[in-house]
Motif scaffolding. Sequence first.
Motif, short mmCIF file in Angstrom:
data_model
loop_
_atom_site.label_atom_id
_atom_site.label_comp_id
_atom_site.label_asym_id
_atom_site.label_seq_id
_atom_site.Cartn_x
_atom_site.Cartn_y
_atom_site.Cartn_z
N PRO A 160 0.81 -1.23 0.00
CA PRO A 160 0.00 0.00 0.00
C PRO A 160 0.84 1.28 0.00
O PRO A 160 0.33 2.35 -0.35
CB PRO A 160 -0.81 -0.11 1.29
CG PRO A 160 -0.86 -1.55 1.61
CD PRO A 160 0.42 -2.11 1.10
N PHE A 161 2.10 1.17 0.35
CA PHE A 161 2.94 2.36 0.44
C PHE A 161 3.83 2.54 -0.79
O PHE A 161 4.82 3.27 -0.72
CB PHE A 161 3.79 2.29 1.72
CG PHE A 161 2.96 2.12 2.95
CD1 PHE A 161 2.15 3.14 3.42
CD2 PHE A 161 2.96 0.90 3.63
CE1 PHE A 161 1.38 2.96 4.55
CE2 PHE A 161 2.19 0.72 4.76
CZ PHE A 161 1.39 1.75 5.22
N LEU A 162 3.49 1.82 -1.88
CA LEU A 162 4.25 2.00 -3.12
C LEU A 162 4.07 3.44 -3.61
O LEU A 162 3.03 4.02 -3.37
CB LEU A 162 3.77 1.01 -4.18
CG LEU A 162 4.19 -0.45 -3.98
CD1 LEU A 162 3.50 -1.34 -4.99
CD2 LEU A 162 5.68 -0.61 -4.07
N PRO A 163 4.92 4.02 -4.26
CA PRO A 163 6.21 3.61 -4.82
C PRO A 163 7.36 3.74 -3.83
O PRO A 163 8.49 3.38 -4.14
CB PRO A 163 6.41 4.56 -5.99
CG PRO A 163 5.74 5.81 -5.58
CD PRO A 163 4.57 5.38 -4.72
N PHE A 164 7.08 4.21 -2.62
CA PHE A 164 8.16 4.44 -1.66
C PHE A 164 8.79 3.14 -1.18
O PHE A 164 9.95 3.12 -0.77
CB PHE A 164 7.64 5.25 -0.46
CG PHE A 164 7.00 6.54 -0.87
CD1 PHE A 164 7.77 7.58 -1.35
CD2 PHE A 164 5.62 6.69 -0.79
CE1 PHE A 164 7.17 8.77 -1.74
CE2 PHE A 164 5.03 7.87 -1.17
CZ PHE A 164 5.80 8.92 -1.66
N THR A 165 8.05 2.06 -1.19
CA THR A 165 8.56 0.79 -0.67
C THR A 165 8.88 -0.21 -1.78
O THR A 165 9.01 -1.41 -1.52
CB THR A 165 7.52 0.17 0.27
OG1 THR A 165 6.29 0.00 -0.45
CG2 THR A 165 7.30 1.03 1.50
N ARG A 166 8.99 0.26 -3.01
CA ARG A 166 9.20 -0.62 -4.16
C ARG A 166 10.44 -1.51 -3.98
O ARG A 166 10.39 -2.71 -4.24
CB ARG A 166 9.32 0.18 -5.44
CG ARG A 166 9.50 -0.66 -6.67
CD ARG A 166 9.60 0.16 -7.89
NE ARG A 166 10.07 1.49 -7.45
CZ ARG A 166 10.25 2.53 -8.22
NH1 ARG A 166 10.03 2.44 -9.47
NH2 ARG A 166 10.66 3.69 -7.75
N LEU A 167 11.54 -0.95 -3.54
CA LEU A 167 12.77 -1.74 -3.38
C LEU A 167 12.62 -2.79 -2.27
O LEU A 167 13.07 -3.93 -2.42
CB LEU A 167 13.95 -0.82 -3.07
CG LEU A 167 14.40 0.08 -4.21
CD1 LEU A 167 15.51 1.00 -3.74
CD2 LEU A 167 14.87 -0.75 -5.39
#
Length: 193
Positions: free
Chosen positions: A57-64
């Motif tokens: 749910p916190f994408l794009p910040f947690t993509r990696l």
Amino acid sequence: MKAEHLHILADLSAQPTASARTRLIAIRRLCRAFTRELDAIRAERRALRRQAGKLRPFLPFTRLAVADLERQAVSHRSDAVEDLCQALASLGRILVQDREGMAESLGFDGLCDLLNVNPRHRHEAHRAERCGFLEVIFVEGLEDSAEQRGGGWRDGPLFNACHYAMMEVIRANAAESRAPAAQQPPKLRLVKR
């Protein structure tokens, strides 16, 4: 189960002087231990996937972080999974091929007693003349049927071993059929009259 216990069971299952009953019990215990370990690894992989799902749910910040967790889930203990699947397949081959005639020496009732087959299923299988290892364990899936309720219970340790052995046979035959043939087909050409 400790590694030393697994070694003792493996030695028992391979002893030519051991009775068919002892060998089958040892093989079944080995299959049960290997299946439990596979289930534990799969549970660990699911936990990694759940962690990745919580971060989505916190994408794009947690993509990696999500990509890293998914990569870990795919490769988590992959060597152990491969070794366990090969061990189950080799035990399954022993049962499917039954070169020592364990099923015959145990007899149908002895086999069903060791495999905990429900008396009703036992009667139906005997009447239909499905009395060998492959029929009772894999085709009919009657292992531990006395403990199970409902229709989806084909998941005993020996069933899993036979399943991995059959998958190995199918893969080998598929690879063989994809291999180039020794004789090449003749080259055709158009002839004018």
